[in-house]
Each structure stands twice: as C-alpha cells, then as structure tokens.
Design a protein around this motif. Structure first.
Motif, PDB file in Angstrom:
ATOM      1  N   SER A 116      78.155  17.542  49.588  1.00 51.64           N
ATOM      2  CA  SER A 116      77.654  18.777  49.987  1.00 51.64           C
ATOM      3  C   SER A 116      77.605  18.597  51.702  1.00 51.64           C
ATOM      4  CB  SER A 116      76.262  19.103  49.641  1.00 51.64           C
ATOM      5  OG  SER A 116      75.496  17.974  49.869  1.00 51.64           O
ATOM      6  N   LYS A 117      77.486  17.414  52.303  1.00 53.46           N
ATOM      7  CA  LYS A 117      77.645  17.263  53.500  1.00 53.46           C
ATOM      8  C   LYS A 117      78.731  16.465  54.060  1.00 53.46           C
ATOM      9  CE  LYS A 117      72.551  18.187  54.295  1.00 53.46           C
ATOM     10  NZ  LYS A 117      71.529  17.655  54.767  1.00 53.46           N
ATOM     11  N   ASP A 159      77.241  21.549  56.355  1.00 52.90           N
ATOM     12  CA  ASP A 159      76.742  21.507  55.050  1.00 52.90           C
ATOM     13  C   ASP A 159      77.319  22.593  53.923  1.00 52.90           C
ATOM     14  OD1 ASP A 159      74.923  22.047  52.882  1.00 52.90           O
ATOM     15  OD2 ASP A 159      72.965  21.560  54.071  1.00 52.90           O
ATOM     16  N   THR A 160      78.102  22.093  52.968  1.00 50.74           N
ATOM     17  CA  THR A 160      78.745  23.206  52.248  1.00 50.74           C
ATOM     18  C   THR A 160      78.004  23.973  51.339  1.00 50.74           C
ATOM     19  OG1 THR A 160      79.448  21.521  50.718  1.00 50.74           O
ATOM     20  CG2 THR A 160      80.797  21.800  52.356  1.00 50.74           C
ATOM     21  N   ASP A 161      76.797  23.356  50.941  1.00 56.16           N
ATOM     22  CA  ASP A 161      75.940  24.356  50.306  1.00 56.16           C
ATOM     23  C   ASP A 161      75.286  25.420  50.954  1.00 56.16           C
ATOM     24  OD1 ASP A 161      76.021  22.529  47.985  1.00 56.16           O
ATOM     25  OD2 ASP A 161      74.501  21.280  48.251  1.00 56.16           O
ATOM     26  N   HIS A 162      74.957  25.160  52.099  1.00 57.12           N
ATOM     27  CA  HIS A 162      74.328  26.351  52.934  1.00 57.12           C
ATOM     28  C   HIS A 162      75.208  27.064  54.102  1.00 57.12           C
ATOM     29  CE1 HIS A 162      71.006  24.123  51.476  1.00 57.12           C
ATOM     30  NE2 HIS A 162      70.364  24.994  51.397  1.00 57.12           N
ATOM     31  N   ARG A 163      76.675  26.307  54.006  1.00 59.72           N
ATOM     32  CA  ARG A 163      77.876  26.717  54.798  1.00 59.72           C
ATOM     33  C   ARG A 163      77.102  26.867  56.468  1.00 59.72           C
ATOM     34  NH1 ARG A 163      81.926  30.686  53.075  1.00 59.72           N
ATOM     35  NH2 ARG A 163      82.050  30.292  50.908  1.00 59.72           N
ATOM     36  N   GLU A 164      76.567  25.663  56.591  1.00 52.38           N
ATOM     37  CA  GLU A 164      75.734  25.433  57.907  1.00 52.38           C
ATOM     38  C   GLU A 164      76.850  24.355  58.737  1.00 52.38           C
ATOM     39  OE1 GLU A 164      71.379  27.220  57.545  1.00 52.38           O
ATOM     40  OE2 GLU A 164      71.743  25.082  57.836  1.00 52.38           O
ATOM     41  N   TYR A 189      84.859  29.299  58.462  1.00 54.84           N
ATOM     42  CA  TYR A 189      84.585  28.117  57.620  1.00 54.84           C
ATOM     43  C   TYR A 189      85.577  27.814  56.512  1.00 54.84           C
ATOM     44  CZ  TYR A 189      81.801  26.330  53.538  1.00 54.84           C
ATOM     45  OH  TYR A 189      81.512  25.756  52.449  1.00 54.84           O
TER      46      TYR A 189
END
Length: 238
Positions: free
Chosen positions: A134-135, A144-149, A165
C-alpha cells in the motif's frame, strides 16, 4: 434524490446549466449547479463532489484559475468545457491537471460518456499483483495507494489528479522498463478514451513538475527517444 456520483456543473449560462442538469439526472447522477467560480468554491467546500464540469470562459474568476485552485487543493476530477477557438486554453487546462475537455457545442450524451470514462479511471485501482504494497517509496517520495496520497520527505502531501495518479502507478509498477506512449495510454487510461499520444506527453510533463527536483532535467521519468518513457529509479515496497 439520486445516490449516484455527485457532479458539479460550473457555467455562467443558465440554459447550459439547466440542460446538463436534466440529462445528468436522467442518468442517475446527483447534480449541483454553480454560476461562477466563487459559488463553486463554496459548494466544493461544503460537499463531497465526485467530478467538476467546468466552463473556461466565465466572468470574474475564469475556469482556468479555478482549475488551478482545485488541482492545488484536491484530486477532484475536472472536465473542461471550451470553445473551439480556445486551443491554447485547453492545453493550459490539461497542463494544470484537468482530466479531459469537451469543445462547445457538444451533445450531452458525449459529455456523459466522458464523465463515465473519467470516473471509471478514478475508481480503478492497479492490479494487486503489480502493486502488492500500500506504500511505495522512490527517491524522496512515498505513494500511499490506499489513500491515493503522494508525500514528500517533509511529510507534505502533493495532490495528484486522477490521471496523474494512474500514470504514476503505472510507472511505479514497472520501474526500469521502457514504456511506449501506446502502452502508457492502455495501462493508465484504457483505449476507450481514444486519447492522442500528445496527451501522454502532457501528463508526463505535469507529473514531472510535481515529482522531479528539476523538471527540465528529469531523473525519475526519463525520455527514451523514439521509444517512450522509463521510470529510472528503484521503487521500494514498504
């Protein structure tokens, strides 16, 4: 009231706003209308907006200024409405981070097709076998792919458009590989978008301006002349 995606239409012409509201509501979208950028800012601050349909030519603050603000403060997808003669504004809008554009006059069915394509792109996630973590860390960045950040080494979050993204995810899942423009289109957008090769060049340029120390001399996303682009640094799964 519809529970579908919430679309904000920003246009100073009431007839266009009303027409788009009718057609969008017929396709189960929630619709909010704004007559100018100031009203749009208030609506966005108070609501969870799924996508903004934004006219470029408006009195007061124009659509490009609002587009820039949205991209600096959020990742809300943006579709620009432009006149045929506004080619320069369309290019500027894409470089600012707009996800798509539509030239006036246009049919509502075409706009709905564009909205579906952009929202499908936003809601799609990279295959788990390609991005198992996820990171992802690269150079001074963590995605951070879970939060798209996307966060830098000072813990400052850098907003990414849905297209940025998707493109960055493709590069991070295939580091050190040369990817052609056609491959980048297929992997990041899907061929149903019928995008031009030039659109990938514009997106790469925008992404470079966000992640490269010197966008004019890129070290992360490098150009392989005649072939495409390569993500040239190691990617660490955290």
């Amino acid at each position: 009231m519809s529970t579908g995606p919430h679309i904000l239409v920003v246009d100073d012409h009431q007839d266009i706003r009303d027409l788009l509201r009718r057609h969008l509501q017929q396709h189960s979208y929630r619709v909010t209308l704004a007559a100018d950028a100031q009203q749009a800012r208030r609506i966005i601050a108070d609501n969870k907006i799924s996508l903004v349909v934004l006219d470029i030519m408006m009195p007061g603050e124009d659509g490009l200024s609002l587009c820039r603000h949205l991209r600096e403060t959020s990742a809300i997808p943006i579709i620009l409405l432009t006149a045929l003669r506004e080619e320069t504004d369309r290019v500027i809008g894409l470089e600012m981070g707009a996800d798509d554009y539509l030239c006036k006059p246009f049919g509502p069915r075409e706009l709905i097709a564009r909205i579906k394509t952009v929202l499908r792109r936003v809601n799609s996630v990279p295959p788990s076998e390609e991005l198992p973590s996820s990171k992802l860390r690269f150079e001074r960045w963590v995605l951070d792919t879970d939060h798209r950040e996307l966060t830098d080494d000072s813990d400052v979050i850098v907003p990414l458009s849905s297209a940025e993204y998707a493109l960055l995810s493709v590069f991070l899942s295939r580091p050190k590989r040369v990817l052609s423009r056609d491959q980048l289109l297929d992997l990041s957008q899907g061929r149903e978008t019928k995008a031009l090769d030039r659109s990938i060049d514009n997106q790469v340029s925008r992404l470079r301006h966000k992640i490269e120390r010197d966008p004019k001399t890129p070290l992360l996303i490098t150009t392989v002349w005649g072939d495409g682009y390569r993500f040239s640094v190691e990617v660490e799964h955290l």
